[in-house]
Design a protein around this motif. Structure first.
Motif, PDB file in Angstrom:
ATOM      1  N   ASP A 266       0.751  -1.125  -0.071  1.00 42.67           N
ATOM      2  CA  ASP A 266      -0.208  -0.013  -0.092  1.00 42.67           C
ATOM      3  C   ASP A 266       0.953   1.098  -0.117  1.00 42.67           C
ATOM      4  OD1 ASP A 266      -2.267  -1.400  -0.070  1.00 42.67           O
ATOM      5  OD2 ASP A 266      -2.745  -1.282   2.136  1.00 42.67           O
TER       6      ASP A 266
ATOM      7  N   GLY B  52      -0.886   2.378  -5.373  1.00 47.36           N
ATOM      8  CA  GLY B  52      -2.161   3.404  -5.426  1.00 47.36           C
ATOM      9  C   GLY B  52      -3.319   2.540  -6.293  1.00 47.36           C
ATOM     10  N   LYS B  53      -4.183   3.225  -6.441  1.00 44.36           N
ATOM     11  CA  LYS B  53      -5.433   3.174  -7.254  1.00 44.36           C
ATOM     12  C   LYS B  53      -4.998   3.538  -8.789  1.00 44.36           C
ATOM     13  CE  LYS B  53      -8.799   2.580  -3.854  1.00 44.36           C
ATOM     14  NZ  LYS B  53     -10.104   3.102  -3.272  1.00 44.36           N
TER      15      LYS B  53
END
Length: 273
Positions: A93, A97-98
């Motif tokens: 994480d 990221g997205k």
């Protein structure tokens, strides 16, 4: 030794230093091969940074991401004893990221040899290496010659992206029997370790043939294959150092590569001729 998890905190810390930085990116389960990289970095730089990150994007579905050896405390101790200045220990994480921007492996060199059976693997490798180099911003970054195709692609990325870092290849470390050191060697049973010795034995055969004046690639590959059987052979290849196919070995500009499966463990090795 200082330990960081946050990419931005490490980046800001290193940015404040007026010193040359050597960087050794790893996936942990450190062994003498990794230590050789650290030693080389210490010889050539004022500050040494080691990262330990098992990168999920370079593992394909069904591969050994979940069982890949992880030894956080032991690895920290190895780094301390080796004189590492900064240890970077992020989790996924922290790195991803997205809706990620990714680096794509080249259409040819990224999909031959190891890339044939692991499509997308090298895109994951190049993406995480790009991220790590941007975080650490080293003068020099150190990679083992054992992963020759990976080394070639990282060097190509740095060149084509005009990145300000020197990629330093470091010779493969081997155990007393000649087996290339690898974190995945932990998977091998004692009987499988004996069988795995066919890999360096096949490379030694290729070397001896070239030294005796035999340069024909087809003939060398046949002799190597005979040694490696009955193990599953992913590939036996002889290429130039730019990973172009060869019909004849070119001394000083050739790499002999092997990928074989011993038991259920995929092992890589090579020799630079």
């Amino acid at each position: 030794m200082r330990v960081f998890q946050s990419p931005l905190e490490l980046k800001n810390e290193l940015r404040s230093l007026d010193a040359s930085i050597g960087f050794v990116p790893t996936m942990g389960a450190l062994h003498n091969g990794h230590i050789s990289l650290i030693k080389k970095a210490k010889e050539q730089n004022e500050i040494v940074v080691v990262s330990i990150f098992v990168n999920p994007t370079q593992f394909l579905k069904g591969e050994d991401l979940d069982k890949y050896p992880r030894r956080e405390q032991a690895d920290r101790r190895v780094c301390e004893l080796a004189g590492v200045d900064y240890l970077f220990y992020p989790n996924a994480d922290d790195i991803y990221g997205k809706d990620e921007v990714t680096v794509c492996a080249p259409n040819v060199r990224g999909y031959i040899l190891e890339g044939t059976s692991r499509p997308g693997h090298f895109s994951g490798v190049l993406t995480v290496v790009m991220k790590l180099l941007n975080i650490v911003n080293p003068k020099n970054a150190y990679f083992g010659k054992k992963d020759a195709q990976q080394l070639n692609l990282i060097t190509l990325m740095v060149k084509q992206m005009f990145m300000d870092v020197n990629i330093v290849p470091v010779d493969t470390m081997r155990d007393a029997n000649g087996l290339a050191l690898s974190s995945r060697n932990e998977y091998l049973t004692p009987i499988e370790k004996e069988e795995a010795l066919k890999i360096p034995l096949s490379l030694k055969k290729a070397t001896n043939m070239v030294m005796s004046g035999i340069y024909d690639v087809k003939r060398i590959k046949e002799e190597m294959t005979n040694i490696l059987l009955p193990n599953e052979i992913s590939y036996v290849a002889i290429v130039s150092r730019e990973f172009e196919p060869l019909e004849k070995v070119i001394p000083g500009n050739s790499i002999v590569l092997v990928e074989a499966v011993v038991g259920s463990t995929r092992l890589l090795d090579n020799i630079w001729l």
